[in-house]
Design a protein around this motif. Structure first.
Motif, short mmCIF file in Angstrom:
data_model
loop_
_atom_site.label_atom_id
_atom_site.label_comp_id
_atom_site.label_asym_id
_atom_site.label_seq_id
_atom_site.Cartn_x
_atom_site.Cartn_y
_atom_site.Cartn_z
N ALA A 71 0.83 -1.21 0.00
CA ALA A 71 0.00 0.00 0.00
C ALA A 71 0.86 1.26 0.00
O ALA A 71 1.82 1.38 0.78
CB ALA A 71 -0.92 0.00 1.21
N ASN A 72 0.53 2.20 -0.84
CA ASN A 72 1.21 3.49 -0.89
C ASN A 72 0.61 4.41 0.16
O ASN A 72 -0.09 5.37 -0.14
CB ASN A 72 1.09 4.09 -2.29
N TRP A 73 0.87 4.06 1.42
CA TRP A 73 0.33 4.81 2.55
C TRP A 73 1.47 5.38 3.38
O TRP A 73 2.58 4.84 3.39
CB TRP A 73 -0.51 3.90 3.46
N GLN A 74 1.15 6.46 4.10
CA GLN A 74 2.07 7.00 5.09
C GLN A 74 1.30 7.27 6.38
O GLN A 74 0.17 7.76 6.34
CB GLN A 74 2.72 8.31 4.62
N ARG A 75 1.92 6.91 7.51
CA ARG A 75 1.29 7.18 8.80
C ARG A 75 1.63 8.60 9.21
O ARG A 75 2.76 9.07 9.01
CB ARG A 75 1.76 6.20 9.87
N GLY A 76 0.65 9.27 9.80
CA GLY A 76 0.91 10.63 10.23
C GLY A 76 -0.35 11.32 10.73
O GLY A 76 -1.45 10.77 10.71
N PHE A 77 -0.17 12.56 11.16
CA PHE A 77 -1.26 13.43 11.60
C PHE A 77 -0.74 14.86 11.51
O PHE A 77 0.38 15.09 11.04
CB PHE A 77 -1.72 13.08 13.02
N CYS A 78 -1.51 15.83 11.95
CA CYS A 78 -1.01 17.21 11.90
C CYS A 78 -1.50 18.03 13.07
O CYS A 78 -2.48 17.68 13.75
CB CYS A 78 -1.39 17.87 10.57
N LYS A 79 -0.80 19.13 13.27
CA LYS A 79 -1.21 20.15 14.23
C LYS A 79 -1.38 21.47 13.48
O LYS A 79 -0.51 21.87 12.72
CB LYS A 79 -0.17 20.33 15.34
N VAL A 80 -2.52 22.11 13.68
CA VAL A 80 -2.77 23.44 13.12
C VAL A 80 -2.63 24.44 14.26
O VAL A 80 -3.30 24.31 15.29
CB VAL A 80 -4.18 23.54 12.50
N THR A 81 -1.76 25.42 14.09
CA THR A 81 -1.54 26.44 15.11
C THR A 81 -1.98 27.80 14.60
O THR A 81 -1.54 28.24 13.52
CB THR A 81 -0.05 26.52 15.52
N TYR A 82 -2.85 28.46 15.35
CA TYR A 82 -3.28 29.82 15.03
C TYR A 82 -2.43 30.81 15.82
O TYR A 82 -2.35 30.74 17.05
CB TYR A 82 -4.75 30.02 15.38
N THR A 83 -1.80 31.74 15.10
CA THR A 83 -0.99 32.78 15.76
C THR A 83 -1.79 34.06 15.98
O THR A 83 -1.35 34.95 16.70
CB THR A 83 0.26 33.09 14.93
N ASP A 84 -2.93 34.18 15.34
CA ASP A 84 -3.93 35.19 15.67
C ASP A 84 -5.28 34.61 15.28
O ASP A 84 -5.40 33.41 15.03
CB ASP A 84 -3.64 36.55 15.00
N GLU A 85 -6.30 35.43 15.19
CA GLU A 85 -7.65 34.89 15.01
C GLU A 85 -7.86 34.22 13.65
O GLU A 85 -8.76 33.39 13.50
CB GLU A 85 -8.68 36.00 15.21
N THR A 86 -7.05 34.57 12.65
CA THR A 86 -7.27 33.99 11.31
C THR A 86 -6.01 33.44 10.65
O THR A 86 -6.10 32.81 9.59
CB THR A 86 -7.87 35.05 10.36
N THR A 87 -4.84 33.64 11.24
CA THR A 87 -3.59 33.18 10.64
C THR A 87 -3.21 31.82 11.20
O THR A 87 -3.07 31.67 12.41
CB THR A 87 -2.45 34.18 10.89
N TRP A 88 -3.03 30.85 10.32
CA TRP A 88 -2.78 29.48 10.77
C TRP A 88 -1.59 28.87 10.06
O TRP A 88 -1.23 29.26 8.95
CB TRP A 88 -4.02 28.60 10.58
N HIS A 89 -0.98 27.91 10.72
CA HIS A 89 0.18 27.19 10.20
C HIS A 89 -0.01 25.70 10.48
O HIS A 89 -0.52 25.32 11.53
CB HIS A 89 1.48 27.68 10.85
N VAL A 90 0.40 24.87 9.54
CA VAL A 90 0.24 23.42 9.67
C VAL A 90 1.60 22.76 9.85
O VAL A 90 2.54 23.04 9.10
CB VAL A 90 -0.46 22.82 8.43
N GLN A 91 1.70 21.90 10.84
CA GLN A 91 2.89 21.08 11.06
C GLN A 91 2.46 19.61 10.92
O GLN A 91 1.66 19.12 11.69
CB GLN A 91 3.48 21.33 12.44
N GLN A 92 3.00 18.94 9.92
CA GLN A 92 2.67 17.54 9.70
C GLN A 92 3.67 16.63 10.40
O GLN A 92 4.87 16.88 10.36
CB GLN A 92 2.65 17.22 8.21
N ALA A 93 3.16 15.59 11.04
CA ALA A 93 4.00 14.59 11.69
C ALA A 93 4.06 13.36 10.79
O ALA A 93 3.05 12.70 10.57
CB ALA A 93 3.44 14.22 13.05
#
Length: 357
Positions: free
Chosen positions: A319-341
């Motif tokens: 299977a062409n799969w990868q294990r992982g998840f993510c964290k979305v961090t908001y630095t203000d009310e509308t600005t967000w950043h994604v960190q993938q594990a």
């Protein structure tokens, strides 16, 4: 709004679709839509004296028309013309969305997990993910579909199917632990459950086998539903069905997903076109990121991997799969950043710390 004069050449003749498209840098199809609206707005220009190129330009227009024009002029380059026309850029909304507002403080963290597929979950990986959540101040946890496999409800024939009740027991135990651990550092942590295509098997099964039981309800809640069988209301979880999505601040949409492409990130690119914005999906069991920049801004899409083992019906390691998840961090009310594990050999690095070692 596009000036009326832009629709004419130097001789005062109305431009063709091809000529207008070349002039504005948009597709022929998009140019054709603009010309059709232009003609309709000016009653097809039956009277030569009413040609808009020979009179004072209108100062007002319908707001929706102005929005359409801006979208048509976006003309993104590369990414296979992801948002080539207004019809592609406009979100094709499911029947309902659930909107969230972020609390006002320095940083807000959202953990998104998907495709756990109880009872085919990876116990060691889940233990490490729970450890990470315990170490992190989390404001929201989202289970973005296929938490259950619902194998026994599938139309696929398999003599060695896992009992549906076993899946429910495992998943209920998991979300109870998850709820407790996430509230360890933040008693106000919120939780959202989104059904995936595997949870949708329950309703399809009832439609096939016992349609008369499908509508049984107590106080408006269906008895034979994932929401009720998982006890989500009692645990304080917000529930969204497979056809719904979660709208987060900053035009970020969370949905399980329903399209699968061959290569990593291609599936979320299709979801971005449908949703008309930035999207995080599960479903494809792959990790991937997809970016598009145009006149409307930069749009981002992420495929969020999976947290399950390879099923027994597939050849080992095929299977062409990868294990992982993510964290979305908001630095203000509308600005967000994604960190993938990215989880490899049961280990992942997040926030400068190695988990699963």
């Amino acid at each position: 709004m596009i000036p009326d004069s832009d629709f004419y050449n130097q001789n005062g003749d109305l431009l063709s679709c091809r000529a207008l498209g070349k002039k504005l840098g948009i597709s022929k199809t998009a140019a054709n839509r603009l010309i059709s609206k232009f003609k309709a707005r000016h009653n097809a220009f039956d009277d030569e004296d009413t040609l808009p190129g020979k009179v004072e330009e209108e100062s007002e227009s319908i707001e929706a028309e102005r929005d359409d024009t801006e979208l048509l002029l976006s003309n993104p380059v590369n990414a296979k013309r992801l948002f080539e026309s207004i019809d592609e850029l406009k979100p094709k909304e499911p029947k309902k969305q659930f909107e969230v507002k972020m609390p006002k403080r320095a940083y807000r963290n959202i953990i998104i997990l998907n495709d756990i597929h109880f009872p085919y979950h990876d116990e060691e990986i889940l233990e490490s993910v729970m450890h990470y959540i315990y170490d992190t101040q989390v404001d929201m946890v989202i289970l973005n579909g296929d938490t259950l496999d619902c194998e026994a409800l599938s139309t696929f024939q398999d003599a060695d199917r896992a009992p549906f009740g076993e899946e429910l027991d495992l998943a209920r135990s998991f979300i109870k632990q998850l709820t407790k651990i996430a509230r360890h550092n933040n008693a106000d942590c919120e939780f959202v459950w989104i059904d995936g295509n595997h949870e949708a098997r329950l309703e399809k099964y009832l439609l096939r086998q016992a349609p008369e039981l499908l509508g049984l309800s107590v106080s408006g809640n269906k008895i034979l539903s994932i929401r009720n069988l998982m006890g989500l209301d009692e645990l304080g979880w917000q529930y969204l069905s497979y056809s719904e999505f979660l709208a987060l601040p900053g035009d970020l949409y969370i949905q399980h997903g329903h399209k699968v492409s061959k290569h990593s990130s291609s599936s979320v690119g299709n979801s971005m076109r449908d949703q008309g914005g930035s999207v995080i999906i599960g479903h494809v069991h792959r990790l991937g990121a997809f970016y598009v920049t145009n006149r409307l801004g930069t749009f981002r899409g992420f495929e969020n991997g999976c947290l399950c083992k390879q099923p027994k019906y597939l050849p080992k390691d095929s299977a062409n799969w990868q294990r992982g998840f993510c964290k979305v961090t908001y630095t203000d009310e509308t600005t967000w950043h994604v960190q993938q594990a990215f989880i490899q050999d049961g280990k992942f690095m997040m926030d400068g710390k190695l988990y699963g070692s």
